[in-house]
Design an enzyme around this catalytic site. Structure first.
Site, PDB file in Angstrom:
ATOM      1  N   PRO A 215       0.783  -1.230   0.000  1.00 36.30           N
ATOM      2  CG  PRO A 215       0.002  -0.970   2.171  1.00 36.30           C
ATOM      3  CD  PRO A 215       0.717  -1.941   1.283  1.00 36.30           C
ATOM      4  CG  ASP A 238       1.373   0.982 -11.518  1.00 31.56           C
ATOM      5  OD1 ASP A 238       1.741   1.013 -12.701  1.00 31.56           O
ATOM      6  OD2 ASP A 238       0.704   0.062 -11.023  1.00 31.56           O
ATOM      7  CE  LYS A 260      -3.105   2.580 -17.305  1.00 30.25           C
ATOM      8  NZ  LYS A 260      -1.919   1.779 -17.000  1.00 30.25           N
ATOM      9  N   GLY A 292      -0.023  -2.150  -4.183  1.00 30.16           N
ATOM     10  CA  GLY A 292      -0.790  -3.256  -3.620  1.00 30.16           C
ATOM     11  C   GLY A 292      -0.286  -4.592  -4.103  1.00 30.16           C
ATOM     12  CG  ASP A 293      -1.400  -9.223  -4.969  1.00 27.12           C
ATOM     13  OD1 ASP A 293      -0.726  -9.943  -4.212  1.00 27.12           O
ATOM     14  OD2 ASP A 293      -1.775  -9.575  -6.100  1.00 27.12           O
ATOM     15  CB  ALA A 322      -5.190  -0.834  -0.782  1.00 27.75           C
ATOM     16  CG  MET A 373      -9.698   2.641  -8.025  1.00 27.92           C
ATOM     17  SD  MET A 373      -9.323   1.790  -9.579  1.00 27.92           S
ATOM     18  CE  MET A 373      -9.477   0.066  -9.101  1.00 27.92           C
TER      19      MET A 373
END
Length: 456
Positions: A215, A238, A260, A292-293, A322, A373
């Site tokens: 996380p 990322d 992103k 995260g994963d 997360a 999200m």
């Protein structure tokens, strides 16, 4: 940089004698270290109190004599009294390196804190002033060195002359050894095949590691993730992966951000696929670092498909998702006997009515929902869940920046969250919904009833 008062080195003791004067636990602590060598270890003391039977040492319960010291490679003194003074005097007279336990001022050398991956050893010393710090550093290094690294080191040693004959460029040799370690090879046939591949291609075969960065906190990286980041030539990461996590990689590794962020996509997924395929095709070791994963909302499936199509090697390294970090931050048992029999992770962004109907039914069945999200549309999602049959009094817990030092917690019921938009702090959020959420520790979290939440 300050100047060193001691010079770190490795001392040959094969076929030599190491003398330890003392029979208590202090002597035993030294035996634990030196008995890992091929030296002959001799212990002298008038009173043997500690149990040395588990170690291959010779124990003499008597007065130490001058002739006992003669010819020794190293002398440790782990007691006080006339015997200790005689041993110290003889060691100094004969020029034998001397260590007086817990008396740094009388020591010719210090025993370092050792990471044992024989035949590979790592020694950490603080010049005798801060042994606790040395032990803490040792723990960090032990975590980074795979348990099987000693076998790999033995294999590498046996291949050394072949490597020198087949690969003449120093940098290319380094890449071979790095590849040997990265693949955790301990079999000779495998290693020989890898060597032949490096010699033929010059670079060896590339590989992509799809690594879960967790996380966002560096200490939630797995040990495997840390090791591979240290071996990577390129780190493709990322936007949500913090700089501190990226910096856990090798210092000279190339770093490429393909992140992103909401409303801004610097790289399309197709471009990311093309990038990692190209880099691995050039023989590079690529760490594809995902928040995260990698297998949970990380689009790893699309990247794996591209790597398979290109015939490239890949490995998946799981990370702390997360949702699990959010559960840990709030001490929320997402599954709980007689309360919640399951746990569902879903993305709220772009969810259709059919998705919401399904989630509402799951919540009614007692499952815990973890919605990713959904921060910007939290009130809308909550309202739609209620409209599709979810109970308005369902507990809701929201964690922003889960797993990080700056995490923020909010609490509400589903009906309260549906009443209006919430002014969240910046950062990714996980929305937990379900009866099990009430069992978490939300005492310092915000009350969502009036869209003015308290900060945990």
């Amino acid at each position: 940089m300050g100047l060193l008062n001691t010079f770190p080195l490795s001392f040959k003791v094969k076929g030599k004698r190491i003398i330890i004067v003392g029979g208590t636990d202090e002597a035993l602590n030294k035996v634990r270290l030196v008995s890992k060598t091929t030296a002959s270890v001799e212990i002298y003391s008038r009173h043997i109190e500690a149990d040395f039977s588990a170690f291959p040492v010779a124990v003499f319960e008597r007065v130490v004599r001058a002739e006992d010291i003669a010819g020794a490679a190293l002398v440790f003194v782990a007691e006080e009294g006339t015997d200790a003074e005689l041993a110290k005097a003889e060691a100094r007279r004969l020029g034998i390196p001397l260590n007086v336990v817990d008396v740094p001022g009388e020591c010719d050398f210090y025993t370092p804190s050792i990471v044992d991956r024989a035949p590979l050893t790592v020694a950490i010393s603080t010049e005798g002033d801060a042994p606790v710090l040395a032990r803490l550093v040792r723990a960090q290094i032990e975590a980074l060195l795979a348990p099987g690294i000693g076998k790999i080191a033995s294999l590498a040693g046996g291949l050394r002359h072949k490597v020198e004959n087949l690969i003449h460029d120093g940098a290319a040799r380094r890449r071979f050894y790095e590849d040997l370690v990265a693949r955790q090879m301990v079999g000779n046939e495998e290693a020989e095949a890898l060597l032949a591949d490096h010699a033929a291609k010059g670079t060896g075969q590339g590989v992509v590691w799809l690594i879960g960065a967790g996380p966002g906190s560096e200490d939630l990286l797995t040990l495997r993730a840390q090791r591979l980041l240290q071996q990577a030539d390129v780190i493709v990461h990322d936007q949500l992966v913090p700089a501190a996590v990226v910096e856990m990689g090798r210092r000279d590794a190339e770093q490429i951000c393909v992140g992103k962020a909401r409303g801004h996509h610097s790289f399309s997924q197709a471009q990311i696929n093309t990038l990692i395929v190209r880099l691995a095709g050039e023989g590079k070791k690529v760490a594809r670092l995902k928040s995260g994963d990698p297998m949970v909302f990380g689009r790893a499936g699309e990247e794996i498909a591209a790597l398979r199509k290109a015939g490239l090697t890949y490995e998946i390294v799981p990370g702390v998702s997360a949702a699990l970090a959010a559960a840990a931050d709030s001490a929320t048992p997402v599954t709980l006997r007689k309360v919640s029999s399951g746990f569902v992770m879903a993305t709220a962004h772009g969810a259709e009515d059919s998705d919401l109907m399904h989630w509402a039914a799951l919540s009614q069945a007692g499952l815990t929902l973890a919605l990713y999200m959904g921060k910007a549309i939290a009130a809308d999602v909550a309202g739609r869940l209620v409209a599709f049959g979810a109970a308005p009094d369902l507990p809701v817990g929201i964690v922003v920046n889960a797993g990080r030092a700056n995490r923020t917690l909010y609490s509400a019921t589903l009906g309260q969250l549906a009443q209006g938009a919430v002014d969240f702090v910046d950062g990714p959020a996980v929305i937990l919904v379900g009866r099990a959420v009430a069992e978490g520790d939300w005492a310092d979290a915000a009350d969502a009833a009036a869209s003015s939440f308290k900060v945990a």
